[in-house]
Structure formats: C-alpha cells, structure tokens
Design an enzyme around this catalytic site. Structure first.
Site, PDB file in Angstrom:
ATOM      1  N   ASP A 389       0.835  -1.186   0.000  1.00  0.00           N
ATOM      2  CA  ASP A 389       0.000   0.000   0.000  1.00  0.00           C
ATOM      3  C   ASP A 389       0.879   1.248   0.000  1.00  0.00           C
ATOM      4  O   ASP A 389       1.847   1.342   0.770  1.00  0.00           O
ATOM      5  CB  ASP A 389      -0.892  -0.031   1.255  1.00  0.00           C
ATOM      6  CG  ASP A 389      -1.804   1.161   1.362  1.00  0.00           C
ATOM      7  OD1 ASP A 389      -2.694   1.299   0.508  1.00  0.00           O
ATOM      8  OD2 ASP A 389      -1.631   1.953   2.316  1.00  0.00           O
ATOM      9  N   GLU A 425       1.708  -0.416  -5.048  1.00  0.00           N
ATOM     10  CA  GLU A 425       0.767   0.646  -5.360  1.00  0.00           C
ATOM     11  C   GLU A 425       1.657   1.876  -5.553  1.00  0.00           C
ATOM     12  O   GLU A 425       2.140   2.454  -4.575  1.00  0.00           O
ATOM     13  CB  GLU A 425      -0.222   0.865  -4.216  1.00  0.00           C
ATOM     14  CG  GLU A 425      -1.264   1.919  -4.553  1.00  0.00           C
ATOM     15  CD  GLU A 425      -2.218   2.191  -3.406  1.00  0.00           C
ATOM     16  OE1 GLU A 425      -3.399   2.443  -3.687  1.00  0.00           O
ATOM     17  OE2 GLU A 425      -1.793   2.160  -2.239  1.00  0.00           O
TER      18      GLU A 425
END
Length: 750
Positions: A389, A425
C-alpha cells in the site's frame, strides 16, 4: 501563543514527566505499580518474544525490544484475571533491551512500558503509564478501544492547540490488547507452493471476512474467518473461477479509528496496522491466544493445495497511531523519534500517507522491522507475495521518492524476498508521489492508467484510441525499460477502493452517505456511466445494457496483455449501492452476496468470467512474457501485433489520433518469443479482438491474407449466453456487423 510560550505553559510537566498536570486532570493518581523483578540477560536477537529452553534446561521466553533512545524498559505480564506483574529488562545491546524470563510459556499475554523523557517539542513522547504492544508480537489478544487513557497526552486538555504536549498519567493497560507468546515449530515440509509464473497469474482481490460472511456453503461458525476461507466451499469457487492467486486485504493486526468508533462504525478494510507480525485476531474462529497463527497457516495450506497462491496487502507506510493527537499504542511510546518521520517542528509528523504519520524507513531498525516482518510471513506463515500500500512512501529517502532508496535496495538483494511476488501501489499523497512505471524490474505495479483508459473507452469518453492501444498490449510506454516485462503491469478496472464493477455501470456519482461524512469522502473521479438511469432500476433495457457493459469490461480485462486483477464479487454483479469508499462498512454493503448466483443473468456473468480465464490459461498468446515488437518476422508480412480500423485496413498514424469508438487488435500465435520447458518454440492460435464502444452497430471488415483466411467467433459479449457464439465462422474479407457496445473475439481458423 508562540512556541516558546507554549513550552513555558507546560514546562512543569513535559521535562520531568512526573504527571502533576495529568493527576490534576484525572482527579486521582494511579495506584502503586506492581513490584519489578529483573530478568536473566537473555539475547538481543531475535527481536520479539521467542519461547525456548534455556542453557540450564529451564523453559521460558526471551524478550527483545528495540527502543534506542529509551531510559528503561519493563516487560509486563498478565495473568488470566488481568493482574499485571513486571520484569525489568536490564540488558541493553545496540539499542535493544532484552532478557530471558524462565517459566513464561506460549499463551502468555504481555506488553511493555518504556521510560524516557516527555518532551514533545523535540519529538520525545515516552510515557510509562501506557502499555505498549510489542511491534514483533506474533499474536494479539483483545480489541483496541480508544478511551482517553489510551492517549499519551491529555486528550481533553482545555487548550487543544497544546494538548499533545501535556502528558497523561492514566494507566492504559485495561483498555488495550496484549501481545501473546507463540511457539512455532512448523517446518512447512508438507506444503507445496504453486509458484505460478507472473505471466500466467490471475489475481483475485478479496476480504477474508467479506468473501466468507454470507457464503451459504460455509458453516456459520466459520464465516468471516481464515478457517472459512480455507473451507472447501470457498476454495471451490476460486478453483472453478480459475484464479491463480488471492490478494487478501490487510490481515496484519489493525485498530479502528476514533472518528469511526464515535459514529458506531469500524475500519473494515484494515489499512490501519498496529502489528506487522500478527494475523488480525478478529478473523480467527479458533481463538486469539495464539490459535489464530495456526488457523492462518491452515488456510494457506488449503489454498496452496488447490494451486492458489496467497498475496498479502500490507501497510508498512504508516500505523494506527496517527499524528500528534493520536493514541499511544506501540511505536509512538517505544521511540517516537526513532520510528516516525517528523517535521522540522518535531511535535508534528511528516505525512505522506494521509493517515497522520509515515514510518521512517531510512532508519535501519525501521527497515529491519519491515523486512523481518516480510520474511516472517514468507518463511513461517507460507505466503507467496505482497502488495505494498502506498509503496512510494516506502521508497522515499529523506523527502523525495528515490528508486535507489534503502528499502528497494534491501528488497532487491534479500535472498527470500526477491523470490516472491512484489506488487507496488506506485503512489502516495506527498509531492512527487505518483510513480507509475518507475519501480525497478523486480516489481510489478498497479496500473491505474489501464483502469482509467478502459473505463473511458467503454463510456465512449476517450478523444482517440492511442491510450487504449497501449493498455491492451501491455503498456510498453510505461514498462519497456530496464528489462521489465509486460507482467510488470497489474491490469485492473476496479479494486476495493472505488465502485464495484456493477456500480461502475449503474451510478454516475458516489453515494457514500452511510459513511457519516456528508458524502464528502471518496473520489469524485469515477469515470463511470450509469447507462441512462442513476442506481437500481426495473427498466429491463437498462438492466440488459448494464450486463452487456459488464461483459465488455471483464472481456477487455482478461484479453489484455499483463496480469489481470479481479475483485471478489464483481463476477457475480456485487453492488455497494453506489458507495465508492466502503472502508468503514462492515456489513452487507461490503460483503459478497452469494444469493446473486440464483439469478440467471448474474450466474451467466460468472460463467463467462470463468470461461475467459480458462481461455487465457489455454492460450500463451494472451499471456506474453515479452513485449510485442510490431514488426514483420517473416516474408509474408505477418506481425506479432497489428491494429485494424473497421474498414479492415491497418491503422495509420492519422487513425490513432482520430476520434473512434472501434478498435481491432490482431494477436499472432506464431510469433511468441521464448521457448517452452522442452526448449521448443511456443506456437498458438491467432486471434482478432474487435472492441466497439459506439451506441449503434458498426460494420467491420475482417482482415484477409496474410492475417487469415477465415475466422471463428469465440466470444460475443452482445449475447447473454455465450453458448450461442462458438462455431460461427466468417471468411476473411467478410463485412460483419458488430452490435452496439460489444466485444467480438475471433480465432483465426485453419
């Protein structure tokens, strides 16, 4: 009030840390602490709590905690009644406080109290009144509530602009979870990892609870748990669908934010980590005193046995402790300056994540925490990869994103981590944080440019088809450098964050009222088209068009070069009722509704998805390991990739820049680079895909020799039931009618 005046106003409380102000606020002083006894010296490695037998044959647990700037560390042990006893860790080696405690066995609950200065103006926030979770705890027992005692500062201090500088001396132990000593002697000798090559992978993003909570085939007591995901009924759907990997939304132990708890909501997605080694206890059916570890492992084994890899979505960029006004749960109280990036004003946190804090990954001990955690999940928990993330936040050196950063360098040389699947990401919320296409060759990336292009094409909003051509063929403009391959692109149309696939064709605008934030949360850039009516409707024409659009989107995704990622339930027509930010909806809004399979229309969509994945698995031309060259490899002029207009002619430079709703893509199966396991040339069928986003039908001329002599229809998304499509043949050069808003996939016959 100036900074100097602020310091003077609370000077009697911040430096000595004697709690006089907190005592006045709380009304009573804390009860006398329990007596403290010293531990045996023990060892500084490994970090965390490790059960073992000492040199004298006495069983116990070695505890080791990095707290480089602290003045002292007390280990706190809790019995079944919650009574606390303390053990002083007197040994200090290279910033690590450690000790061996005889008689401490697996299942023991524990935490730490760390002594040091209270001086928030310099970033020092030690407060021994706060029980702290071991960042290396491998199991966690209990829930995080957020009463005032859990905060290191006086949360309700009248002058809120200096509240974070006033120390709170209330004991937080009754209100916070405890770490659990876990004994792990599993060698995974009976497990066989699938080791699916990147090019052959199909990823399925799911939530452990959301995928299993309503599944009728899973026993009720196992729903919402790791054991539920391991149940044959859950595994059967994954196998039937044909996915090769599940990407689990965060399963590290996480906490719920205060603003959600005050609205009677909970953090559902889990992007609020507080324990990087512990499987989230609420997803365990078997217990939370270490049983969750074994249950997670059994889930991994069950998925591996079915040929499915396990990828974890991990959140190493920030923690649940938020900013200076957040709670003191772990790292903030262990060594705030050592673990977090602070601003020049050391009271404040550097925030590249939008969550209040950012881990200081440049620090060796923070980098060690992250890499130790990653290796643990691979070697001891059996996982096969990670999706990071806000990975750009991890790649920042001092301030800027740096692709030669310590984090990326350590991963690249680590003998364990460089062999697993690594997905970035590739952005964060800080300046210069958007880094799509920039990560080094070891990494794959979520490709949001693919998402945007496909959404825009099917709502007929692209000015031309240049962007669509790049995205369908592997995004060579982003990834054809440094030895990267087409599978560097994780292609997705939807993810957990945003509309579901069904909502993408049913809602023009977000409908997040249930989140309690006045519909202000969530993105407004949805690139959605509601097919003429906002929300659910009884209009059968609109409903049929929406189902066709879903077939178009799924077919496009699964025919594109790169690694496709589906979201759990999209193949069933799952809806979140227009909520595009359901992070706090731990209810039917977010859970997969398995009753949709009873509807023939949604069941047909699921069957088409399975059929497309199977087609992808059968045909290497759809799973290329190298980028297309676009050049003729033989004298007849046949190329590995060619683009056609509806006239059946190859596209010119002018065609790429002209407005268009139709695109023909030819994939040659005789020009696939590489060789198979026996060293032989890889040969496959050739295909022509015709994508038409126009609102009316279009006549399309099928290209003739050398491309083909005739074509056989394999997929026609204008049909509800795909059983009607296969077997229909058309001679090359024929002008066929492509229905409005449809994909035709034709195999070169003969």
């Amino acid at each position: 009030m100036s900074s100097a005046a602020e310091q003077e106003a609370v000077a009697g409380h911040q430096a000595t840390g004697n709690g006089r102000q907190a005592a006045a606020v709380n009304g009573t002083r804390r009860a006398a602490p329990p007596p403290v006894v010293p531990a045996r010296p023990g060892a500084p490695t490994p970090l965390g709590a490790r059960f073992r037998v000492g040199p004298d044959g006495v069983a116990g647990t070695n505890f080791a905690l990095w707290a480089g700037g602290a003045e002292g560390v007390e280990l706190c042990l809790f019995d079944e009644a919650g009574k606390e006893s303390r053990v002083r860790l007197a040994e200090l080696t290279h910033g690590i406080w450690h000790g061996f405690v005889p008689g401490v066995l697996p299942g023991q609950r524990y935490g730490y109290r760390v002594q040091g200065r209270w001086d928030p103006w310099t970033g020092a926030r030690w407060n021994p009144a706060k029980l702290l979770l071991d960042p290396y705890a491998r199991a966690v027992d209990g829930d995080f509530g957020l009463p005032p005692a859990v905060y290191g500062h006086v949360r309700d201090w009248p002058q809120q602009h200096v509240a974070d500088t006033v120390r709170d001396d209330r004991d937080s132990a009754p209100f916070v979870p405890k770490g659990v000593v876990v004994h792990d002697d599993d060698d995974w000798s009976d497990d066989r990892r699938p080791k699916t090559p990147w090019a052959d992978s199909v990823i399925y993003e799911l939530h452990v609870k959301g995928f299993t909570q309503l599944h009728p085939g899973i026993p009720e007591e196992l729903r919402g748990t790791y054991a539920g995901l391991a149940h044959p009924a859950a595994v059967e759907h994954l196998v039937k669908l044909g996915v090769t990997a599940v990407e689990l939304l965060p399963v590290h132990q996480f906490a719920h934010e205060d603003h959600l708890l005050r609205r009677s909501l909970r953090n559902y997605w889990g992007y609020n980590s507080v324990g990087y080694f512990a499987p989230h206890a609420a997803y365990a059916a078997s217990g939370t005193r270490g049983q969750q570890v074994g249950e997670f492992k059994r889930m991994v084994r069950a998925l591996h046995a079915a040929g499915i890899e396990v990828i974890l979505d991990v959140v190493y960029n920030h923690t649940a402790e938020a900013g200076e006004l957040g709670p003191t749960l772990s790292l903030k109280g262990i060594d705030n300056r050592g673990y977090y990036r602070l601003q020049d004003d050391a009271r404040r946190y550097a925030d590249y994540t939008g969550c209040g804090n950012t881990l200081h990954v440049v620090q060796p001990h923070v980098l060690r925490l992250i890499t130790d955690s990653l290796r643990y999940w691979v070697t001891e928990m059996g996982v096969d990869g990670f999706r990071f993330d806000l990975a750009a936040a991890l790649a920042r050196s001092m301030h800027d994103v740096d692709m030669l950063s310590p984090f990326l360098a350590v991963i690249a040389q680590d003998p364990v981590l460089r062999r697993v699947k690594l997905i970035a990401e590739p952005w964060d919320v800080g300046s210069g944080g958007y880094q799509v296409g920039a990560f080094p060759p070891l990494w794959t990336e979520w490709n949001d440019r693919y998402r945007n292009a496909v959404r825009d094409f099917w709502r007929h909003a692209l000015p031309d088809v240049r962007e669509m051509g790049y995205r369908l063929s592997g995004s060579s403009d982003l990834y054809a450098w440094g030895g990267r391959r087409p599978y560097a692109s994780v292609n997705f149309i939807t993810a957990h964050d945003g509309f579901t696939l069904r909502d993408l064709v049913s809602y023009q605008r977000k409908h997040n009222e249930a989140n309690g934030e006045g519909n202000r949360d969530g993105t407004d850039d949805n690139r959605a088209w509601n097919c003429g009516t906002e929300g659910e409707t009884d209009d059968e024409g609109v409903r049929a068009l929406r189902r066709r659009q879903l077939r178009n989107l799924l077919t496009t995704l699964l025919l594109s070069t790169g690694v496709p990622m589906l979201v759990a339930g999209d193949e069933l027509g799952r809806t979140q009722r227009g909520n595009n930010n359901a992070y706090c909806q731990d209810n039917e809004i977010s859970w997969v509704d398995w009753s949709l399979l009873e509807d023939p229309g949604w069941r047909a969509l699921c069957e088409l998805t399975s059929r497309l994945i199977a087609l992808r698995h059968r045909h290497p031309v759809l799973r290329r390991r190298a980028f297309f060259s676009g050049r003729a490899q033989t004298a007849d002029g046949l190329r590995d990739l060619a683009w056609f207009t509806s006239r059946g002619t190859e596209m010119t430079e002018q065609d790429w820049y002209a407005p268009a709703a139709t695109l023909g893509m030819y994939l040659s199966g005789r020009d696939i680079p590489g060789r198979d396991e026996r060293g032989e040339q890889i040969l496959d069928d050739s295909f022509l895909a015709v994508l038409h986003a126009g609102e009316g039908p279009v006549d399309f001329v099928l290209p003739g020799p050398p491309w083909a002599e005739r074509y056989e229809v394999v997929v026609d998304t204008s049909l509800e039931e795909q059983g009607e499509a296969p077997g229909v043949e058309h001679p090359a050069g024929t002008e066929i009618t492509v229905p409005a808003r449809a994909v035709l996939l034709l195999r070169v016959a003969g």
